[in-house]
Every structure is written in C-alpha cells, then in structure tokens.
Design an enzyme around this catalytic site. Structure first.
Site, PDB file in Angstrom:
ATOM      1  N   CYS A 128       0.824  -1.222   0.000  1.00 28.34           N
ATOM      2  CA  CYS A 128       0.000   0.000   0.000  1.00 28.34           C
ATOM      3  C   CYS A 128       0.857   1.271   0.000  1.00 28.34           C
ATOM      4  O   CYS A 128       1.666   1.496   0.904  1.00 28.34           O
ATOM      5  CB  CYS A 128      -0.888  -0.020   1.245  1.00 28.34           C
ATOM      6  SG  CYS A 128      -1.808   1.507   1.469  1.00 28.34           S
ATOM      7  N   TYR A 152      -4.938   4.873  -9.529  1.00 22.80           N
ATOM      8  CA  TYR A 152      -6.069   4.033  -9.081  1.00 22.80           C
ATOM      9  C   TYR A 152      -7.302   4.293  -9.927  1.00 22.80           C
ATOM     10  O   TYR A 152      -8.066   3.381 -10.244  1.00 22.80           O
ATOM     11  CB  TYR A 152      -6.380   4.294  -7.596  1.00 22.80           C
ATOM     12  CG  TYR A 152      -5.438   3.562  -6.669  1.00 22.80           C
ATOM     13  CD1 TYR A 152      -5.780   2.328  -6.129  1.00 22.80           C
ATOM     14  CD2 TYR A 152      -4.194   4.093  -6.360  1.00 22.80           C
ATOM     15  CE1 TYR A 152      -4.913   1.637  -5.293  1.00 22.80           C
ATOM     16  CE2 TYR A 152      -3.314   3.412  -5.531  1.00 22.80           C
ATOM     17  CZ  TYR A 152      -3.677   2.188  -5.000  1.00 22.80           C
ATOM     18  OH  TYR A 152      -2.818   1.512  -4.180  1.00 22.80           O
TER      19      TYR A 152
HETATM   20  N1  GSH Z   1      -6.836   7.769   3.121  1.00 29.17           N
HETATM   21  C1  GSH Z   1      -6.125   6.623   3.378  1.00 29.17           C
HETATM   22  C2  GSH Z   1      -6.244   5.615   2.253  1.00 29.17           C
HETATM   23  C3  GSH Z   1      -5.656   4.300   2.629  1.00 29.17           C
HETATM   24  C4  GSH Z   1      -6.055   3.191   1.648  1.00 29.17           C
HETATM   25  O1  GSH Z   1      -6.834   3.394   0.706  1.00 29.17           O
HETATM   26  N2  GSH Z   1      -5.508   1.986   1.877  1.00 29.17           N
HETATM   27  C5  GSH Z   1      -5.855   0.847   1.060  1.00 29.17           C
HETATM   28  C6  GSH Z   1      -4.637   0.034   0.676  1.00 29.17           C
HETATM   29  S1  GSH Z   1      -3.582   0.833  -0.469  1.00 29.17           S
HETATM   30  C7  GSH Z   1      -6.715  -0.115   1.848  1.00 29.17           C
HETATM   31  O2  GSH Z   1      -6.438  -0.390   2.990  1.00 29.17           O
HETATM   32  N3  GSH Z   1      -7.758  -0.660   1.199  1.00 29.17           N
HETATM   33  C8  GSH Z   1      -8.618  -1.638   1.785  1.00 29.17           C
HETATM   34  C9  GSH Z   1     -10.058  -1.247   1.562  1.00 29.17           C
HETATM   35  O3  GSH Z   1     -10.321  -0.241   0.906  1.00 29.17           O
HETATM   36  O4  GSH Z   1     -10.914  -1.959   2.083  1.00 29.17           O
HETATM   37  C10 GSH Z   1      -4.687   7.021   3.635  1.00 29.17           C
HETATM   38  O5  GSH Z   1      -4.081   7.731   2.811  1.00 29.17           O
HETATM   39  O6  GSH Z   1      -4.181   6.657   4.673  1.00 29.17           O
END
Ligand code: GSH
Length: 315
Positions: A63, A194
């Site tokens: 991530c 993305y």
């Molecule tokens: N706003 C968050 C976004 C984090 C994010 O989108 N993480 C993704 C992985 S790259 C995630 O955990 N996705 C799992 C999901 O959406 O359920 C940040 O920048 O910390």
C-alpha cells in the site's frame, strides 16, 4: 467493509465509483494527532502524547499510503519509538489479514486475525472500510489516526523531544508550496493511477491515464535542472508522497492499472530520482517488490486468474 461494526461477507475489493465510472476514494475516519504534550492537533481530539513505546503502526508493503508512514518512521529515526506490524499483501474476502505470507507478521499486539477486528475494537459500531495504515495507541487501545497524510505530518514533529530526528520534512518556509504540490501530486498521480486501474468506463480510464502521464511529464521536466528533490536539496514530505507511487509504477501500475504509455525506467530524471530516494538510509527496508506485485495482482476484480507477473525484478 464494516457496517455498524459487522463485517460484510460479500465485500468486494472494487471501490466506490461515480455515475461515469470514476473511482472514488473513501475518507478516513480516525483523525486524532499525536502531539508533544497531548494537546489536540489540527483535527480530532487530544490525549495522545508523544511517548516512546506507546504507539504502533499497522501497514501493508503493497500500500502506497501505508508506505508513506513507514518511510517517515525510518527517515525520522522512530524505529525504537513506534513498533510495526506488516499485514499479508493479498486482500482476502475479510480484507487485510495477519500472517500467512513470507515477511508478514501475526498481530502480536491485539491477537486479531483481520484488520477489521481492530476497527471494531476501536469503535464497535463503525461503518466503513478497514484500511491501512493504522496508527494504534496501545495505552487507550484505539486508533489514533488512519489517514497517511496526517500520520506523515505528525511523525515529522511530534517526537522531536524524544529522539534525535532526521530531516524536517515540512519546513515552515516551504509549507505553502508543499501543500500545493501535495495536492497536485495526489490528484493527478497518487490517486489517478487508481482511477485508471479501477475505471469502469473507457471515458473514465482515458481521463485518468491522461492525468497520470501529464503529471509524470511535468515532474520529469521539474527535475531537468539537476535538483536532487522536488524542492531542491531538501527532502520533504512531498518527495515521500511522490516516491511511493513511482516505486510501484513499473511493477503494478504500468501493467495492472493499464498506465502503459511508458515505464518509469523510460523517464531518466524520475527514474534516477526514485533510485536516489530508495538509496537513503532505511528507505529500501520499506519497499518490498514481491509484496507489491503479489498484492496488486491479487485484486480479483482486475486479475481474475491471480497470476503474478515475473518481472520487473528491479526498480
Ligand atoms: N486515506 C487513506 C487511504 C488508505 C487506503 O486506501 N488503503 C488501502 C490500501 S492501499 C486499503 O487499505 N484498502 C482496503 C479497503 O479499501 O478496504 C490514507 O491515505 O491513509
């Protein structure tokens, strides 16, 4: 995702989209700040004083958002101050999982099997996605913050009285310019890859692809004057935010997300810049190409066979 504290079994790693098929990123729900004296930060409530050993970071090497936080932990010498758990790079139908893959950890701290269990520990009625990174408070057993932009900024200054810190990643004299460039890089690159990858219409994909390569061209020419970093000689949080996307580009975004006008390798300034940052002390330990490929290519909606490409092996 979680709805009123209950994990939804039919969870799909397909993200929200608007009526034209554009991917929409959810907003983070925990926005408290660690501060030197525990006073409230710019958002959320107070009570999170900077203390050695009190806080824990949950991350996935796949991530980019989590990797920002992990990178800043290294750059600011916080390895002995904030502990870390790395989740399995392959998203399951229960979301992020602990253990079960080389180089990942069990949740020694809370004994959870899945990341979503920590979200319900923090708030039994929570609704939303269980994302990484998570900055956890061992003392009050809750999530301090799950927004990487906040975590990066608080780690830059909160622990100054506790460890001898590395470079100031958000110097006051550059704050205004950093905020502007952060926003541009987030909108046109970090998030646009993305949007290209998860687009569900040709129009949405074309639009995102255009933004990605316009931004890369712009940043490539910004580095034409031989500067080491985006703002000259000083490494800032903007470099961290750009690096995490660039280092994933050839391994994941070029192929899986169809951002394939060219590779990062074909952009000499940006490629050299990426390798320069990768060579900074501690940074390489936050980049795991195997996890990045295994993780992105496990997204069933984009790659139903789950086959992980062999190359590239180098950044
Ligand atoms: N706003 C968050 C976004 C984090 C994010 O989108 N993480 C993704 C992985 S790259 C995630 O955990 N996705 C799992 C999901 O959406 O359920 C940040 O920048 O910390």
């Amino acid at each position: 995702m979680l709805v009123n504290g209950v994990w939804q079994e039919n969870w799909q790693p397909v993200q929200a989209k608007d009526e034209d098929g554009r991917f929409i990123r959810q907003t983070s729900s925990f926005r408290n700040w660690i501060t030197p004296d525990g006073a409230p930060g710019p958002t959320g409530s107070g009570g999170f004083k900077a203390e050695k050993g009190r806080y824990h970071l949950y991350v996935a090497y796949i991530c980019p958002w989590a990797s920002r936080a992990l990178m800043v932990r290294e750059l600011k010498g916080l390895q002995d101050v904030i502990s870390v758990t790395v989740v399995n790079p392959r998203l399951t139908d229960q979301g992020w999982q602990f253990g079960g893959y080389p180089g990942v950890d069990e949740d020694a701290l809370n004994g959870a099997r899945y990341m979503h269990e920590l979200y319900t520990l923090a708030d039994p009625q929570i609704s939303g996605r269980a994302t990484v990174p998570v900055l956890w408070d061992k003392q009050t057993e809750t999530i301090v913050n799950n927004e990487s932009a906040d975590i990066v900024r608080m780690l830059n200054s909160a622990f100054a009285g506790i460890v001898d810190q590395g470079p100031d990643l958000y110097p006051q004299d550059l704050a205004g310019e950093i905020n502007v460039l952060n926003e541009y890089i987030y909108t046109d690159l970090n998030n646009s890859v993305y949007q290209a990858g998860f687009a569900s219409s040709q129009e949405a994909y074309d639009e995102a692809y255009g933004k990605v390569f316009a931004a890369l061209d712009e940043l490539e020419s910004r580095l034409n004057d031989g500067r080491a970093y985006l703002f000259g000689d000083r490494l800032t949080e903007t470099d961290v935010r750009l690096f995490v996307t660039l280092v994933r580009f050839d391994a994941a975004y070029h192929g899986l997300f169809k951002c394939n006008r060219n590779t990062l390798r074909a952009m000499p300034n940006l490629h050299a810049y990426t390798r320069r940052i990768l060579a900074l002390e501690g940074v390489a330990s936050t980049v795991n190409i195997d996890h990045i490929k295994a993780g992105y290519y496990s997204i069933k909606a984009l790659n139903p066979t789950g086959i992980v490409p062999v190359g590239p092996s180098e950044i």
